[in-house]
Write a protein that holds these residues in place. Structure first.
Motif, PDB file in Angstrom:
ATOM      1  N   GLU A   1      -4.556   4.908   3.098  1.00 36.90           N
ATOM      2  CA  GLU A   1      -4.155   5.228   1.722  1.00 36.90           C
ATOM      3  C   GLU A   1      -5.562   5.891   1.103  1.00 36.90           C
ATOM      4  O   GLU A   1      -5.186   6.764  -0.090  1.00 36.90           O
ATOM      5  CB  GLU A   1      -3.724   3.966   0.902  1.00 36.90           C
ATOM      6  N   LEU A   2      -6.666   5.449   1.242  1.00 39.42           N
ATOM      7  CA  LEU A   2      -7.791   6.093   0.490  1.00 39.42           C
ATOM      8  C   LEU A   2      -7.845   7.527   0.830  1.00 39.42           C
ATOM      9  O   LEU A   2      -7.947   8.270   0.062  1.00 39.42           O
ATOM     10  CB  LEU A   2      -8.987   5.265   1.059  1.00 39.42           C
TER      11      LEU A   2
ATOM     12  N   PRO B   1       0.771  -1.096   0.008  1.00 39.30           N
ATOM     13  CA  PRO B   1      -0.136   0.151   0.129  1.00 39.30           C
ATOM     14  C   PRO B   1       0.953   1.334   0.045  1.00 39.30           C
ATOM     15  O   PRO B   1       1.965   1.309   0.705  1.00 39.30           O
ATOM     16  CB  PRO B   1      -0.755  -0.103   1.098  1.00 39.30           C
ATOM     17  N   MET B   2       0.587   2.241  -0.636  1.00 36.06           N
ATOM     18  CA  MET B   2       1.103   3.467  -0.684  1.00 36.06           C
ATOM     19  C   MET B   2       2.292   3.633  -1.346  1.00 36.06           C
ATOM     20  O   MET B   2       3.074   4.357  -1.401  1.00 36.06           O
ATOM     21  CB  MET B   2       1.426   4.159   0.704  1.00 36.06           C
ATOM     22  N   GLN B   3       2.780   2.465  -2.151  1.00 38.27           N
ATOM     23  CA  GLN B   3       4.236   2.417  -2.694  1.00 38.27           C
ATOM     24  C   GLN B   3       4.391   3.232  -4.057  1.00 38.27           C
ATOM     25  O   GLN B   3       5.349   3.699  -4.136  1.00 38.27           O
ATOM     26  CB  GLN B   3       4.613   0.757  -3.217  1.00 38.27           C
ATOM     27  N   ILE B   4       3.410   3.238  -4.721  1.00 39.87           N
ATOM     28  CA  ILE B   4       3.328   4.082  -5.827  1.00 39.87           C
ATOM     29  C   ILE B   4       2.313   5.270  -5.826  1.00 39.87           C
ATOM     30  O   ILE B   4       1.355   5.397  -5.401  1.00 39.87           O
ATOM     31  CB  ILE B   4       3.381   3.312  -7.221  1.00 39.87           C
TER      32      ILE B   4
ATOM     33  N   GLU C   1      -6.355   2.687  -5.685  1.00 45.13           N
ATOM     34  CA  GLU C   1      -6.218   2.763  -7.113  1.00 45.13           C
ATOM     35  C   GLU C   1      -7.609   2.743  -7.822  1.00 45.13           C
ATOM     36  O   GLU C   1      -7.550   3.388  -9.075  1.00 45.13           O
ATOM     37  CB  GLU C   1      -5.332   1.402  -7.597  1.00 45.13           C
ATOM     38  N   SER C   2      -8.599   2.037  -7.362  1.00 47.05           N
ATOM     39  CA  SER C   2      -9.717   2.028  -8.057  1.00 47.05           C
ATOM     40  C   SER C   2     -10.433   3.596  -7.994  1.00 47.05           C
ATOM     41  O   SER C   2     -11.165   4.157  -9.051  1.00 47.05           O
ATOM     42  CB  SER C   2     -10.794   1.210  -7.356  1.00 47.05           C
ATOM     43  N   VAL C   3     -10.167   4.435  -6.878  1.00 51.12           N
ATOM     44  CA  VAL C   3     -10.432   5.727  -6.835  1.00 51.12           C
ATOM     45  C   VAL C   3      -9.823   6.570  -7.762  1.00 51.12           C
ATOM     46  O   VAL C   3     -10.350   7.455  -8.719  1.00 51.12           O
ATOM     47  CB  VAL C   3     -10.066   6.421  -5.417  1.00 51.12           C
TER      48      VAL C   3
END
Lengths: 330, 330, 330, 330
Positions: B257-258, A139-142, B218-220
């Motif tokens: 992360e979201l 998570p948060m890597q890129i 990523e979906s966001v």
């Protein structure tokens, strides 16, 4: 001759993978030796009755299209698809098309263009792109926005290189990264629409679709509705991982359903065996897969499609189960 | 006052689900009694400091927009979203928008249009469509082409009804069917593009995305790239099923992360708690979720985004893990 | 000095895996070079403050216990555990302890006995057995009765060889086979009871337990109830596969819960980092894991266990979520 | 007559579930009406040729064994198994056998003892315990040691009540809790050994085993090796959830393998259909399941077991796939 008739579209092809050592992280040098030259591998494939094509990896398996085309002519096989190899060296570990390293990304794009040219010069109508290292592990890597922008721009650039060769993007939800960007049929089709390039479409790998929780036949229809179903890979797995097993060895009904659906839409592309037999005999796994394909294609052609349509209209799951059991198990 | 500032966009809303009995197939009448009237439920929600909106189910929770709007005014909440209820009665068991029963499908479309009108009349900018019964249970049970054509035509028709209300399509990979058509973010975005309607977009439910193997952030980004991120549902689960748990109770890093991603794209829509606390206290689960949202939003606003960008540029997973541990765990 | 105090039992050890190339089937030669000698690897590990032990693979990493013991003395580390390597060569492809090839099975048993002797001579109290190739790939491929009988008899024979060294059986549900016999904590504990050997117990690997759908802390308790918790491996993953990631990078709460539980049962064995960083810096991933371990162990020692016991007595999930959020996230 | 011969052991029985409304959390009142009395349900079951037994839920379906035994006599069915209903009311929401509420736990134990007595008085040889609410939803929610101690002590007490009735413990990895204590075959067998009670064993439900990542036939063998295979439930699912579908509708090969294995071990217990057809016709799903059972049992009896043994001895996956395809698909 008869056997070939039951096969679809342009024909059935095979990737050479089963003849390689097929290692894993515990036995990286593989469970078997790599004994044959590429030509010997192709001869073995050509000796199997139903197979008329081969899927090649570029530049891993060949660099010069001329001599390769001659070798194919000698053994009597067509190139069904050329896969650009942008995932099998340490340099690609953080991605190829999405790479934040401009030079590396450019290298991946140039290699893809050269592959497109090679395909054209060999009379092969399509290449496939599997950006399997383009993703992330943590998570948060890129930065996802940057990754997707770079990926889609790269696809556009490759597609524009020439319009007479199709680009089939292969998706997979994980492995070798814990998350791969092109993970589902939906994301690839979305990309195909966004690029607005007629020659960008999807390759559906049975096991990759299953791993992503998809029903393969439904994915086929989604792609077909958009005119974007370019290529197919056949294999099987236990849904959690890309086990790349013998066709139909786990999901019999879904494999039948795939062929029934291809028959229905009159699929006219190639489809390939893409299995990875770590421990099993190379030719044996191919043959067992082909035998299952033939059995299920025959069934797909034999069943009463109007009867099935009627049961489907009524959402009649019981009727479908009974009908398929009788038709396939006697 | 200060608390509200850390919340995003239009605000944070709550669905009334935690106040209902929340049964399952073993205890269908639910694990608690339904004691409060809708107004009492709303009052309890309004009493929670950070919440400024409520998400309502139409026509399950109300039929007449006028009195509903007055009730909302009385309790001091806005309607963030109206969900069309086309999945909660036996008649929808084989689908609503994709139904092969023309009359039933028409009923679902008309209900959706009425919901759009209700939204407009209440000053609510969007409705959501979750065609959760639109799918299949068994291989070969339905004709996927027909199902998708009918679904997309229905969405088009609803979207055309009026352009001043947004239609957020919610996806989920399974439950109550073993396969639901709108299963992934990719399929919804593909549909949004195919319909060519500006007012069709996606609602991303944290747990639904996780269940589908997606990384939510990523979906966001995928949705945002298309200008199609209309709505969000917050909750959590163990990836295999839609457990609808307290926010952040399983996926702490992904939940952070979201919010970090929403901050980055300056998300300006609503986001809602959508939890289903079978056994837990109704207000308690909401409060514990809100407390976690506040904690993580604050962290998302506090962290050094240029430092993070630099680590992301280098794909530095180790650096990211170390940085987040220090920032969040002290 | 202070740091070591927060670590449990006999201490924290590390396996050398992160210093190896860490390849996968697409990049079998690995994502990094193997630059250091074993002694250099050990020196790097010893330089990390909190680590007092190392876990070694026999005979992959050493054959003679004497020189190995001297090397450990030189670098200042203890051998926490010796793993018998019965899975990393093609000959084991259909299993070792369960092999239907009598001679091969005998070889695996003899190797395990020699490993037990090596451990004893080095002052290492236990070995671990991970029969990772002992399983099957396809339905109907093997006779399960024969496989289990042979496996359990082999374990008995190894355990009988000498009683002063413990045998910790490691379980994993899949990889490299699609199904491994020792797949869950329950099967290993059942085997431990069936063998009636005091020195047969279980090694719980965090990621293997998670992959099998287990809650790790519950598995720890099950093993502890039987006096069979011999060893622990720390890492993390996304539940579908053995991603062998940095500790706590996905399952923060469950990792905390593991330490809280070890604290509660006063665990007095070793625990080891067992990560497989394909793309990340070797020392970096170890350090990031250690930092998380320290952070969570401190939290596990700091929290109010009587408060937690009270919440647990009441099954109060909301209270637990609130309490842990405050304690860990501030 | 002939049909009955192909069925195993004591016979095939059916649970009445398909005749109930079969609701879920979205349609809690169910997808069909509950029209028949219990006797009418039993008559319908009895009218199906192959079924000789019925599995009953106590006290949900009956309270007095005398009248129930008479009703069974009237319709011509035997009671194959009585399930103690300790999961279907709100009071059990935090568990029954493991409950931290002494009074509630005592109630569950007493109910189980009464069920044992009812079984004995009806000539039914076993009861089943499915403590489906005995588990947890959130990390850190409960004290696992206390939960397991209480559960195992409860099982011991129930087993001691009388030795002439068997107690078959049913396991399931999740639903209705996110984690259930009795989650795998290994944990139940471990419990059976720990209790040292001859009358404690396991019920294996096909779908529950599949959901837990087990191969059902291997689980059958593990239980049989301990003399603990007491009962079986037949159904199918897509591995992620307990979909309770028509037998063989997903996992054809594994279902065949189950019957082949039962044949091999000369299983002499009952086996029951346990399906939950939300949307399908009650009798239809039962009939389609029975037809598949008959088809696969016939195949299991027909195949050449010495040929199979030879292929298994060689781990010959290709040979097995080829052989089964020919035998089952013609």
């Amino acid at each position: 001759m008869k056997e070939n008739k039951v096969m679809y579209g342009k024909g059935l092809s095979v990737a050479c993978v089963p003849f390689y050592p097929c290692g894993d992280r515990f036995v990286p040098t593989g469970y078997r030796e790599d004994r044959d030259t590429l030509e010997q591998k192709l001869e073995k494939i050509a000796s199997l009755g139903d197979v008329t094509g081969v899927e090649l990896s570029y530049p891993a398996e060949f660099e010069e299209p001329g001599p390769m085309a001659e070798m194919l002519k000698r053994v009597g096989l067509k190139a069904s698809n050329l896969e650009v190899e942008i995932f099998g060296a340490p340099k690609w570990k953080y991605g190829a098309l999405s790479s934040r390293d401009d030079k590396l990304r450019e290298e991946a794009i140039e290699l893809s263009k050269k592959c497109v040219d090679a395909a054209a010069s060999m009379g092969c109508e399509q290449i496939s792109l599997w950006p399997g290292q383009d993703g992330f592990d943590y998570p948060m890597q890129i930065d996802y926005k940057e990754a997707w922008d770079r990926t889609i721009d790269a696809v556009k650039e490759i597609a524009r290189h020439r319009s007479d060769v199709k680009i089939a993007i292969e998706y997979k939800i994980k492995e070798p990264r814990t998350h791969i960007h092109f993970s589902t049929v939906g994301k690839v089709l979305l990309t195909a629409l966004e690029t607005q390039a007629d020659n960008v479409g999807v390759m559906i790998d049975f096991g990759h679709a299953t791993m992503a929780g998809e029903n393969v036949a439904e994915s086929v229809i989604l792609a077909h509705r958009q005119g974007k179903l370019f290529h197919l890979h056949l294999n099987d797995n236990f849904r959690m991982w890309d086990d790349d097993m013998i066709v139909g060895s786990v999901h019999l009904w879904e494999t039948f359903e795939l062929f029934y659906t291809l028959e229905k839409i009159k699929y006219d592309g190639w489809y390939s065996l893409d299995i990875f037999p770590y421990r099993e005999d190379s030719l044996g796994t191919i043959r067992a897969s082909l035998d299952m394909v033939r059995k299920l294609v025959e069934a797909a052609q034999r069943v009463d499609s109007s009867k099935i349509a009627q049961l489907q209209k009524a959402n009649d799951a019981v009727g479908i189960c009974e009908y398929l059991r009788k038709e396939l198990l006697g």
